[in-house]
Design an enzyme around this catalytic site. Structure first.
Site, PDB file in Angstrom:
ATOM      1  N   ASP A 141       0.799  -1.235   0.000  1.00  0.00           N
ATOM      2  CA  ASP A 141       0.000   0.000   0.000  1.00  0.00           C
ATOM      3  C   ASP A 141       0.827   1.278   0.000  1.00  0.00           C
ATOM      4  OD1 ASP A 141      -2.226  -1.621   0.236  1.00  0.00           O
ATOM      5  OD2 ASP A 141      -2.217  -1.532   2.435  1.00  0.00           O
ATOM      6  N   ASP A 172      -0.096   5.385   2.028  1.00  0.00           N
ATOM      7  CA  ASP A 172      -1.140   4.778   2.858  1.00  0.00           C
ATOM      8  C   ASP A 172      -0.951   5.195   4.313  1.00  0.00           C
ATOM      9  OD1 ASP A 172      -3.514   3.263   2.955  1.00  0.00           O
ATOM     10  OD2 ASP A 172      -2.409   1.578   3.786  1.00  0.00           O
ATOM     11  N   ASP A 185       0.771   1.073  10.555  1.00  0.00           N
ATOM     12  CA  ASP A 185      -0.402   0.205  10.608  1.00  0.00           C
ATOM     13  C   ASP A 185      -0.058  -1.057  11.384  1.00  0.00           C
ATOM     14  OD1 ASP A 185      -1.724   2.086   9.142  1.00  0.00           O
ATOM     15  OD2 ASP A 185      -2.105   0.821   7.391  1.00  0.00           O
ATOM     16  N   ARG A 210      -7.417   9.061  12.087  1.00  0.00           N
ATOM     17  CA  ARG A 210      -6.743   7.844  12.562  1.00  0.00           C
ATOM     18  C   ARG A 210      -5.507   8.170  13.403  1.00  0.00           C
ATOM     19  NH1 ARG A 210      -7.016   3.750   7.277  1.00  0.00           N
ATOM     20  NH2 ARG A 210      -9.276   3.794   7.080  1.00  0.00           N
TER      21      ARG A 210
END
Ligand SMILES: *[C@@H]1O[C@H](CO)[C@@H](O)[C@H](O)[C@H]1NC(C)=O
Length: 428
Positions: free
Chosen positions: A217, A241, A245, A297
């Site tokens: 990503d 991205d 993560d 986020r």
């Protein structure tokens, strides 16, 4: 034995002599500052003696007292101007759910001397990729400043520390870091930015294995099916991205002291609303500085337990700060949330629930304790057990929240530090 005793005594003598010299030099000038009242002179002399003794004692004890900031990670190693020879000390300093991460502590040092990445399968000795795929534990450092443009994802093997201290190291403009199906990784002191999607290529993941990778990503750091990972003191921005993560049943992760800026989807914890393998995920987000140009986020959390503690959200958030879906537990403690209503007029709510409905949300355990809310920022809590659960007590003991009034000081050197040999590391 006798020789050691002798040397020890000589050192003590030297310290004593230096001490007395300093003391005499300082007391001699003190009385000249007051008039001739004998009592006042006497008390000035005694005060001056006391001050000079205290000063000498502080010098003898080194700088360890004066540099403490309340940042329990940094206070563990940063007061040491000899960090260069004590690099592995860092491995004992993690807090939170990733506190047991040792990275490459028990291995050799590997010095990266070559910034190239021409072939992701046949690797050159001295490159970062050659270092990170090895099977043995390694503590990886850099010979000089470098910009490393990775042609493909940097696929890490277990028990590695990438330690950027002492060099200005950028991983930028192409692929970035993948931590997949491994354990014990420390990433410290890197600038990671402008990461792009790459893939559809063969990439080596260990000395004996390489395989086909589909498109990635373009995350700065992707943590996938991994545990005991600590991401500390990095500067992260502007990737295709996520910046960090944590997905596919990863757990025991701490993300601390990083500087985040200029990015949309900053941190995603939990692969999807339907992937219940993330129920055991535990992530600590501590002492980070969320700076300019961030949208959402910070982090987004699914299924598992997210402890967000003593972070500075200084420049608002375009959409929301802390969000989540699929019944995650969010424990927000001692953060400083500053909304920016000039830039983002509709974004004063810190929180956002991204799946389910009001009926479900009532049972989601989202707690705010000791957070500081400025410029209209507010947190919408929910849940039945609140701060009474066992999980809450555990999380809060692994990363103890400091008062939110200390957050600006605690996070003031977030991001990659500038470290010179024989000097304490400083912020940029
Ligand atoms: C990690 O495990 C998954 C699932 O078994 C697999 O598809 C993937 O290729 C593995 N990744 C690496 C880098 O070995």
């Amino acid at each position: 034995m006798a020789v050691f005793e002798c040397i020890k005594r000589m050192i003590y003598m030297c310290i004593l002599v230096l001490f007395l010299f300093g003391f005499i030099a300082e007391t001699r000038i003190a009385p000249t500052t007051v008039d001739d009242d004998p009592e006042e002179v006497a008390s000035m002399v005694s005060l001056s003696i006391q001050n000079s003794i205290e000063r000498k004692l502080r010098q003898l004890q080194g700088s360890s007292l004066s540099c403490a900031t309340g940042n329990s990670i940094d206070d563990c190693w940063r007061c040491d101007s000899n960090w260069y020879n004590n690099r592995k000390r860092l491995a004992d300093c993690a807090i939170g759910f990733g506190r047991n991460t040792i990275g490459g502590r028990d291995g050799r040092f590997y010095i990266v001397t070559d910034s190239s990445d021409d072939d992701a399968v046949n690797l050159k000795v001295g490159t970062l990729r050659h270092a990170v795929i090895q099977s043995e534990p390694l503590w990886i450092v850099f010979q000089r400043d470098m910009v490393i443009q990775l042609k493909q994802e940097l696929i890490m093997n277990s028990y590695k520390t990438i330690d950027g201290r002492g060099a200005n190291v950028h991983i930028a403009n192409e692929a970035c870091i993948t931590i997949q199906n491994v354990t014990n990784i420390i990433i410290h002191g890197l600038h990671i930015h402008d990461c792009k999607p790459t893939g559809n290529a063969m990439v080596r993941s260990s000395p004996s294995h390489f395989g086909w990778r589909g498109m990635a990503d373009g995350d700065a750091v992707s943590i996938f099916g991994s545990s005991n990972v600590w991401i500390d003191h990095n500067s992260l921005s502007n990737c295709a991205d996520g910046l960090v993560d944590v997905v596919m049943a990863s757990t025991a992760v701490t993300i601390s002291n990083n500087y985040f800026s200029h990015h949309n989807d900053v941190m995603l914890f939990g692969h999807s609303d339907s992937y219940t393998g993330d129920k055991d995920m535990q992530v600590t987000v501590a002492y980070n500085h969320f700076g300019e140009g961030l949208m959402q986020r910070l982090p987004h959390c699914r299924h598992g337990y997210c402890h967000v503690v003593n972070n500075d959200y200084s420049h608002g958030w375009g959409i929301y700060a802390i969000g989540g879906g699929a019944n995650p537990t969010i424990n927000s403690e001692g953060n400083r949330f500053v909304a920016d209503l000039k830039r983002y007029p509709d974004s004063s709510e810190v929180t956002k629930r991204t799946s389910g409905d009001k009926l479900e949300w009532k049972n989601w355990n989202w707690i705010s304790q000791g957070d500081l809310f400025l410029n209209g920022a507010y947190f919408v809590p929910s849940g039945a057990t609140g701060a009474n659960s066992e999980a809450y007590a555990k999380a809060s003991s692994y990363a103890k929240a400091k008062k939110s009034s200390l957050v600006v000081a605690i996070t003031s050197s977030a991001g990659a530090l500038t470290c010179r040999k024989d000097h304490m590391c400083t912020s940029n």
